[in-house]
Design a protein around this motif. Sequence first.
Motif, PDB file in Angstrom:
ATOM      1  N   UNK A  76      -0.740  -7.837 -14.952  1.00 32.74           N
ATOM      2  CA  UNK A  76       0.520  -8.510 -15.227  1.00 32.74           C
ATOM      3  C   UNK A  76       1.054  -9.216 -13.980  1.00 32.74           C
ATOM      4  N   UNK A  77       0.910  -8.573 -12.831  1.00 28.13           N
ATOM      5  CA  UNK A  77       1.384  -9.171 -11.576  1.00 28.13           C
ATOM      6  C   UNK A  77       0.610 -10.447 -11.265  1.00 28.13           C
ATOM      7  N   UNK A  78      -0.695 -10.392 -11.445  1.00 29.83           N
ATOM      8  CA  UNK A  78      -1.531 -11.569 -11.174  1.00 29.83           C
ATOM      9  C   UNK A  78      -1.180 -12.705 -12.119  1.00 29.83           C
ATOM     10  N   UNK A  79      -1.026 -12.388 -13.409  1.00 29.71           N
ATOM     11  CA  UNK A  79      -0.695 -13.409 -14.403  1.00 29.71           C
ATOM     12  C   UNK A  79       0.649 -14.076 -14.088  1.00 29.71           C
ATOM     13  N   UNK A  80       1.635 -13.272 -13.726  1.00 27.01           N
ATOM     14  CA  UNK A  80       2.957 -13.810 -13.408  1.00 27.01           C
ATOM     15  C   UNK A  80       2.907 -14.676 -12.155  1.00 27.01           C
ATOM     16  N   UNK A 111      11.037 -17.767   0.830  1.00 27.97           N
ATOM     17  CA  UNK A 111      10.528 -16.526   1.389  1.00 27.97           C
ATOM     18  C   UNK A 111      11.114 -15.265   0.792  1.00 27.97           C
ATOM     19  N   UNK A 112      11.877 -15.392  -0.299  1.00 27.19           N
ATOM     20  CA  UNK A 112      12.503 -14.229  -0.915  1.00 27.19           C
ATOM     21  C   UNK A 112      11.465 -13.411  -1.676  1.00 27.19           C
ATOM     22  N   UNK A 113      11.592 -12.069  -1.586  1.00 25.79           N
ATOM     23  CA  UNK A 113      10.621 -11.172  -2.209  1.00 25.79           C
ATOM     24  C   UNK A 113      11.134 -10.668  -3.560  1.00 25.79           C
ATOM     25  N   UNK A 114      10.173 -10.499  -4.512  1.00 22.89           N
ATOM     26  CA  UNK A 114      10.505  -9.990  -5.845  1.00 22.89           C
ATOM     27  C   UNK A 114       9.516  -8.886  -6.218  1.00 22.89           C
ATOM     28  N   UNK A 115      10.000  -7.732  -6.685  1.00 25.70           N
ATOM     29  CA  UNK A 115       9.107  -6.643  -7.100  1.00 25.70           C
ATOM     30  C   UNK A 115       8.391  -7.003  -8.400  1.00 25.70           C
ATOM     31  N   UNK A 116       7.064  -6.749  -8.434  1.00 24.15           N
ATOM     32  CA  UNK A 116       6.273  -7.087  -9.618  1.00 24.15           C
ATOM     33  C   UNK A 116       5.637  -5.859 -10.265  1.00 24.15           C
ATOM     34  N   UNK A 117       6.068  -4.652  -9.886  1.00 24.42           N
ATOM     35  CA  UNK A 117       5.591  -3.448 -10.538  1.00 24.42           C
ATOM     36  C   UNK A 117       4.190  -3.020 -10.124  1.00 24.42           C
ATOM     37  N   UNK A 118       3.632  -2.118 -10.907  1.00 21.29           N
ATOM     38  CA  UNK A 118       2.333  -1.512 -10.561  1.00 21.29           C
ATOM     39  C   UNK A 118       1.174  -2.048 -11.385  1.00 21.29           C
ATOM     40  N   UNK A 119       1.444  -2.818 -12.412  1.00 18.83           N
ATOM     41  CA  UNK A 119       0.382  -3.348 -13.276  1.00 18.83           C
ATOM     42  C   UNK A 119      -0.259  -4.569 -12.611  1.00 18.83           C
ATOM     43  N   UNK A 121       0.824  -1.211   0.000  1.00 19.67           N
ATOM     44  CA  UNK A 121       0.000   0.000   0.000  1.00 19.67           C
ATOM     45  C   UNK A 121       0.857   1.261   0.000  1.00 19.67           C
ATOM     46  N   UNK A 122       1.957   1.228   0.726  1.00 23.31           N
ATOM     47  CA  UNK A 122       2.804   2.420   0.838  1.00 23.31           C
ATOM     48  C   UNK A 122       3.454   2.768  -0.501  1.00 23.31           C
ATOM     49  N   UNK A 123       3.963   1.770  -1.203  1.00 22.31           N
ATOM     50  CA  UNK A 123       4.643   2.025  -2.479  1.00 22.31           C
ATOM     51  C   UNK A 123       3.703   1.895  -3.681  1.00 22.31           C
ATOM     52  N   UNK A 124       2.477   1.391  -3.456  1.00 22.78           N
ATOM     53  CA  UNK A 124       1.513   1.204  -4.538  1.00 22.78           C
ATOM     54  C   UNK A 124       2.039   0.244  -5.605  1.00 22.78           C
ATOM     55  N   UNK A 125       2.757  -0.782  -5.159  1.00 20.49           N
ATOM     56  CA  UNK A 125       3.302  -1.764  -6.093  1.00 20.49           C
ATOM     57  C   UNK A 125       2.985  -3.178  -5.591  1.00 20.49           C
ATOM     58  N   UNK A 126       3.181  -4.146  -6.481  1.00 23.83           N
ATOM     59  CA  UNK A 126       2.962  -5.551  -6.139  1.00 23.83           C
ATOM     60  C   UNK A 126       4.309  -6.237  -5.944  1.00 23.83           C
ATOM     61  N   UNK A 127       4.296  -7.240  -5.096  1.00 27.51           N
ATOM     62  CA  UNK A 127       5.518  -8.006  -4.896  1.00 27.51           C
ATOM     63  C   UNK A 127       5.158  -9.464  -4.647  1.00 27.51           C
ATOM     64  N   UNK A 128       6.063 -10.348  -5.062  1.00 28.51           N
ATOM     65  CA  UNK A 128       5.838 -11.787  -4.991  1.00 28.51           C
ATOM     66  C   UNK A 128       6.796 -12.414  -3.982  1.00 28.51           C
ATOM     67  N   UNK A 129       6.264 -13.265  -3.135  1.00 29.81           N
ATOM     68  CA  UNK A 129       7.080 -13.958  -2.130  1.00 29.81           C
ATOM     69  C   UNK A 129       7.251 -15.416  -2.557  1.00 29.81           C
ATOM     70  N   UNK A 130       8.494 -15.807  -2.860  1.00 25.97           N
ATOM     71  CA  UNK A 130       8.749 -17.181  -3.281  1.00 25.97           C
ATOM     72  C   UNK A 130       8.553 -18.130  -2.109  1.00 25.97           C
ATOM     73  N   UNK A 131       7.678 -19.104  -2.306  1.00 24.65           N
ATOM     74  CA  UNK A 131       7.283 -19.982  -1.204  1.00 24.65           C
ATOM     75  C   UNK A 131       8.421 -20.866  -0.712  1.00 24.65           C
TER      76      UNK A 131
END
Length: 367
Positions: A44-48, A33-41, A20-30
């Motif tokens: 595209x984030x959901x599809x990835x 637990x490593x985090x990856x930035x997925x941008x603002x779209x 919410x703070x950065x208004x971006x999506x991020x993915x946590x590898x199960x």
Amino acid sequence: MTRPRKKSNSGLPSNLYFDIRRKTYRYRRATDGKWYPFGTDRLKAIDAAKQLNLEYMKGRDLVALVMGESTMTLAAYIEQYRTTILPKRELKKGTLDLYAVHFRKINKALGQKPINEITVRIVADFLRDSTPRSSNQVRALLMNVFTHAIADGLIPDNPAASTIAQKEKKKRKRHTQEGLKAIRDASPQWLKNAIDLALLTALRRGDVLEMRFDKMEDGFLSVIQEKTSEEADTAWIKYELTPELLKVIEQCRDDVDSPFLVHRKPERMHATEHKEHWSKVERRYLTRAFQEAREAAGCYAGWTKEELPGFHEIRAVSVKLYTRSGEDAQKIAGHATAEMTKNYLRDEEDVTWTKVSPNLDITKITE
């Protein structure tokens, strides 16, 4: 049960989060637990995220193959859900009975499929064959089942949640007085009693079937009205024993020793072992009996199956007749009020009872 996702993350695939703070999506590898930035779209984030979740699930399947594990079918998981999860929700018997019907339908069509191979397309095709109301009920149930399957690590995403609920358009018509009279004339006595009580009290099917002889005291018949989940309170109503109500109560008395006003002697006694009392009429049985009487009456010719009114629509007839006679229909029907919401916090002896006088003249229908 898993902890609910935050509102900002609702509707997102597993492991995908919205910052919410950065208004971006991020993915946590199960796996680590490593985090990856997925941008603002968002799309595209959901599809990835879905593609990544699927790949990790494929890897899990390979591991299971090496270890000799078998893939759980949907039917097997539904049985696990039914026996371990549903009891914790403390649902009413009517809801559990409805779920049982839906589970049988689901298992017949999809039960033997591996749960991790059920796609959005499969669920959508399955739901498309039902009426909008039934489809939406089954969809909601499947969404909950798949949510727990995600929590158990069996699937990456919820295929039911990605389908779209059907728009429900109410087609059922109201009873006419002539039609309801014809149905009553074609009914067995116990069903006539139920119809008359529904007309006088404007109660729902379940509440009519719960009315008891031993709840008559000091000139009143007490009923604790069971509301649907959409409504906010339980209605505590005392119906004055008016001449009209007393007439129907006496009509309910027969040679069957039953605590319930509406009762019947079943054809097979062994089928009553799970009932509160062997003479009690179950809701679904009343519905079927009313439909049979309606068919025997031959009324409402030309109406479609979806338009034919059932027992529940007697409530509308009652409210309409009370309104026409100048009575307070809302009070009679036990509709929600602000005062009654307090009853959830009280013991039965402390609640505020609403006293009403069921004095409706129903002779045009009953005679």
